[in-house]
Design a protein around this motif. Sequence first.
Motif, PDB file in Angstrom:
ATOM      1  N   ILE A 123      13.968 -17.871 -14.421  1.00  0.00           N
ATOM      2  CA  ILE A 123      13.732 -18.984 -13.488  1.00  0.00           C
ATOM      3  C   ILE A 123      14.712 -18.891 -12.319  1.00  0.00           C
ATOM      4  CG2 ILE A 123      13.913 -21.496 -13.216  1.00  0.00           C
ATOM      5  CD1 ILE A 123      12.852 -21.670 -16.150  1.00  0.00           C
ATOM      6  N   GLU A 124      15.967 -18.632 -12.627  1.00  0.00           N
ATOM      7  CA  GLU A 124      16.998 -18.509 -11.592  1.00  0.00           C
ATOM      8  C   GLU A 124      16.699 -17.329 -10.661  1.00  0.00           C
ATOM      9  OE1 GLU A 124      20.187 -19.866  -9.513  1.00  0.00           O
ATOM     10  OE2 GLU A 124      19.316 -20.825 -11.269  1.00  0.00           O
ATOM     11  N   ASP A 125      16.277 -16.217 -11.226  1.00  0.00           N
ATOM     12  CA  ASP A 125      15.978 -15.029 -10.432  1.00  0.00           C
ATOM     13  C   ASP A 125      14.777 -15.233  -9.516  1.00  0.00           C
ATOM     14  OD1 ASP A 125      18.100 -13.764 -11.657  1.00  0.00           O
ATOM     15  OD2 ASP A 125      16.846 -12.593 -13.035  1.00  0.00           O
ATOM     16  N   ALA A 126      13.850 -16.125  -9.906  1.00  0.00           N
ATOM     17  CA  ALA A 126      12.645 -16.370  -9.116  1.00  0.00           C
ATOM     18  C   ALA A 126      12.899 -17.303  -7.930  1.00  0.00           C
ATOM     19  CB  ALA A 126      11.550 -16.952 -10.006  1.00  0.00           C
ATOM     20  N   LYS A 127      14.025 -18.003  -7.919  1.00  0.00           N
ATOM     21  CA  LYS A 127      14.334 -18.916  -6.822  1.00  0.00           C
ATOM     22  C   LYS A 127      14.640 -18.112  -5.558  1.00  0.00           C
ATOM     23  CE  LYS A 127      16.352 -22.659  -9.531  1.00  0.00           C
ATOM     24  NZ  LYS A 127      17.603 -23.404  -9.803  1.00  0.00           N
ATOM     25  N   PRO A 128      14.168 -18.630  -4.424  1.00  0.00           N
ATOM     26  CA  PRO A 128      14.477 -17.926  -3.175  1.00  0.00           C
ATOM     27  C   PRO A 128      15.978 -18.023  -2.859  1.00  0.00           C
ATOM     28  CG  PRO A 128      13.311 -19.977  -2.723  1.00  0.00           C
ATOM     29  CD  PRO A 128      13.350 -19.801  -4.218  1.00  0.00           C
ATOM     30  N   THR A 129      16.489 -16.978  -2.241  1.00  0.00           N
ATOM     31  CA  THR A 129      17.896 -16.980  -1.866  1.00  0.00           C
ATOM     32  C   THR A 129      18.104 -17.868  -0.641  1.00  0.00           C
ATOM     33  OG1 THR A 129      17.696 -15.116  -0.366  1.00  0.00           O
ATOM     34  CG2 THR A 129      18.173 -14.600  -2.690  1.00  0.00           C
ATOM     35  N   ARG A 130      19.328 -18.183  -0.371  1.00  0.00           N
ATOM     36  CA  ARG A 130      19.673 -18.993   0.798  1.00  0.00           C
ATOM     37  C   ARG A 130      19.191 -18.302   2.081  1.00  0.00           C
ATOM     38  NH1 ARG A 130      23.604 -23.094   1.331  1.00  0.00           N
ATOM     39  NH2 ARG A 130      24.438 -23.244   3.430  1.00  0.00           N
ATOM     40  N   GLU A 131      19.352 -16.997   2.142  1.00  0.00           N
ATOM     41  CA  GLU A 131      18.907 -16.236   3.314  1.00  0.00           C
ATOM     42  C   GLU A 131      17.386 -16.292   3.461  1.00  0.00           C
ATOM     43  OE1 GLU A 131      19.024 -13.916   6.762  1.00  0.00           O
ATOM     44  OE2 GLU A 131      20.525 -15.132   5.773  1.00  0.00           O
ATOM     45  N   GLU A 132      16.660 -16.189   2.357  1.00  0.00           N
ATOM     46  CA  GLU A 132      15.200 -16.269   2.410  1.00  0.00           C
ATOM     47  C   GLU A 132      14.751 -17.646   2.909  1.00  0.00           C
ATOM     48  OE1 GLU A 132      13.937 -13.187  -1.178  1.00  0.00           O
ATOM     49  OE2 GLU A 132      14.500 -15.244  -1.690  1.00  0.00           O
ATOM     50  N   LEU A 133      15.435 -18.696   2.454  1.00  0.00           N
ATOM     51  CA  LEU A 133      15.108 -20.052   2.914  1.00  0.00           C
ATOM     52  C   LEU A 133      15.395 -20.207   4.410  1.00  0.00           C
ATOM     53  CD1 LEU A 133      16.452 -22.173  -0.076  1.00  0.00           C
ATOM     54  CD2 LEU A 133      14.064 -21.730   0.523  1.00  0.00           C
ATOM     55  N   ARG A 134      16.516 -19.630   4.868  1.00  0.00           N
ATOM     56  CA  ARG A 134      16.889 -19.716   6.274  1.00  0.00           C
ATOM     57  C   ARG A 134      15.846 -19.011   7.144  1.00  0.00           C
ATOM     58  NH1 ARG A 134      18.876 -17.001  10.200  1.00  0.00           N
ATOM     59  NH2 ARG A 134      19.200 -15.070   9.068  1.00  0.00           N
TER      60      ARG A 134
ATOM     61  N   SER B 223      12.721 -18.369   6.411  1.00  0.00           N
ATOM     62  CA  SER B 223      11.470 -19.125   6.335  1.00  0.00           C
ATOM     63  C   SER B 223      11.518 -20.343   7.258  1.00  0.00           C
ATOM     64  CB  SER B 223      11.210 -19.557   4.897  1.00  0.00           C
ATOM     65  OG  SER B 223      10.106 -20.420   4.828  1.00  0.00           O
ATOM     66  N   ALA B 224      12.626 -21.071   7.228  1.00  0.00           N
ATOM     67  CA  ALA B 224      12.763 -22.259   8.071  1.00  0.00           C
ATOM     68  C   ALA B 224      12.721 -21.882   9.544  1.00  0.00           C
ATOM     69  CB  ALA B 224      14.062 -22.985   7.745  1.00  0.00           C
ATOM     70  N   ARG B 225      13.396 -20.819   9.895  1.00  0.00           N
ATOM     71  CA  ARG B 225      13.405 -20.377  11.292  1.00  0.00           C
ATOM     72  C   ARG B 225      11.999 -19.975  11.735  1.00  0.00           C
ATOM     73  NH1 ARG B 225      17.536 -16.721  14.633  1.00  0.00           N
ATOM     74  NH2 ARG B 225      16.166 -16.415  16.387  1.00  0.00           N
ATOM     75  N   ALA B 226      11.284 -19.249  10.894  1.00  0.00           N
ATOM     76  CA  ALA B 226       9.917 -18.836  11.235  1.00  0.00           C
ATOM     77  C   ALA B 226       9.021 -20.049  11.429  1.00  0.00           C
ATOM     78  CB  ALA B 226       9.358 -17.927  10.139  1.00  0.00           C
ATOM     79  N   LYS B 227       9.189 -21.055  10.584  1.00  0.00           N
ATOM     80  CA  LYS B 227       8.371 -22.276  10.720  1.00  0.00           C
ATOM     81  C   LYS B 227       8.691 -23.003  12.007  1.00  0.00           C
ATOM     82  CE  LYS B 227       7.550 -23.120   5.821  1.00  0.00           C
ATOM     83  NZ  LYS B 227       7.841 -24.011   4.676  1.00  0.00           N
ATOM     84  N   LEU B 228       9.980 -23.075  12.351  1.00  0.00           N
ATOM     85  CA  LEU B 228      10.347 -23.738  13.598  1.00  0.00           C
ATOM     86  C   LEU B 228       9.786 -23.006  14.808  1.00  0.00           C
ATOM     87  CD1 LEU B 228      14.058 -24.713  12.866  1.00  0.00           C
ATOM     88  CD2 LEU B 228      12.123 -26.267  13.173  1.00  0.00           C
ATOM     89  N   ILE B 229       9.861 -21.698  14.781  1.00  0.00           N
ATOM     90  CA  ILE B 229       9.332 -20.885  15.881  1.00  0.00           C
ATOM     91  C   ILE B 229       7.815 -21.081  15.985  1.00  0.00           C
ATOM     92  CG2 ILE B 229       8.908 -18.512  16.636  1.00  0.00           C
ATOM     93  CD1 ILE B 229      11.739 -17.854  15.540  1.00  0.00           C
ATOM     94  N   ALA B 230       7.141 -21.167  14.859  1.00  0.00           N
ATOM     95  CA  ALA B 230       5.681 -21.335  14.835  1.00  0.00           C
ATOM     96  C   ALA B 230       5.257 -22.769  15.117  1.00  0.00           C
ATOM     97  CB  ALA B 230       5.123 -20.882  13.484  1.00  0.00           C
ATOM     98  N   GLY B 231       6.215 -23.689  15.200  1.00  0.00           N
ATOM     99  CA  GLY B 231       5.889 -25.082  15.476  1.00  0.00           C
ATOM    100  C   GLY B 231       5.444 -25.865  14.262  1.00  0.00           C
ATOM    101  N   GLU B 232       5.660 -25.312  13.078  1.00  0.00           N
ATOM    102  CA  GLU B 232       5.285 -26.011  11.837  1.00  0.00           C
ATOM    103  C   GLU B 232       6.364 -27.015  11.465  1.00  0.00           C
ATOM    104  OE1 GLU B 232       4.297 -23.408   8.592  1.00  0.00           O
ATOM    105  OE2 GLU B 232       3.585 -21.872   9.958  1.00  0.00           O
ATOM    106  N   THR B 233       5.983 -27.970  10.628  1.00  0.00           N
ATOM    107  CA  THR B 233       6.986 -28.895  10.101  1.00  0.00           C
ATOM    108  C   THR B 233       7.652 -28.265   8.904  1.00  0.00           C
ATOM    109  OG1 THR B 233       5.326 -29.974   8.720  1.00  0.00           O
ATOM    110  CG2 THR B 233       5.739 -30.954  10.874  1.00  0.00           C
ATOM    111  N   LEU B 234       8.922 -28.579   8.720  1.00  0.00           N
ATOM    112  CA  LEU B 234       9.667 -28.035   7.581  1.00  0.00           C
ATOM    113  C   LEU B 234       9.350 -28.817   6.323  1.00  0.00           C
ATOM    114  CD1 LEU B 234      13.144 -27.449   9.239  1.00  0.00           C
ATOM    115  CD2 LEU B 234      11.348 -25.772   8.835  1.00  0.00           C
ATOM    116  N   THR B 235       9.294 -28.097   5.195  1.00  0.00           N
ATOM    117  CA  THR B 235       9.033 -28.752   3.907  1.00  0.00           C
ATOM    118  C   THR B 235      10.222 -28.592   3.016  1.00  0.00           C
ATOM    119  OG1 THR B 235       7.964 -26.763   3.077  1.00  0.00           O
ATOM    120  CG2 THR B 235       6.547 -28.468   4.010  1.00  0.00           C
TER     121      THR B 235
END
Length: 71
Positions: free
Chosen positions: A46-57, A59-71
């Motif tokens: 379960i721990e290994d399947a969690k996204p890393t902090r870098e992966e979350l960062r 993803s968030a940046r890509a969503k902001l660039i695309a104009g999506e709302t953050l979840t």
Amino acid sequence: MKHKAIYELYPNVRSILNDKAFDENENEVTLDMSAVNAKASELQAIEDAKPTREELRVSARAKLIAGETLT
């Protein structure tokens, strides 16, 4: 992960010392180590399947660039 597995499998355990578990009265709690190892493996997966902090960062940046709302 073993300690977390022990605490999840044995809610009466209050402390762990060198793979020995104790209840609130300092009585040793008998552990089924194969169940503990299986639970530890499950928790690690379960721990290994969690996204890393870098992966979350990223993803968030890509969503902001695309104009999506953050979840």
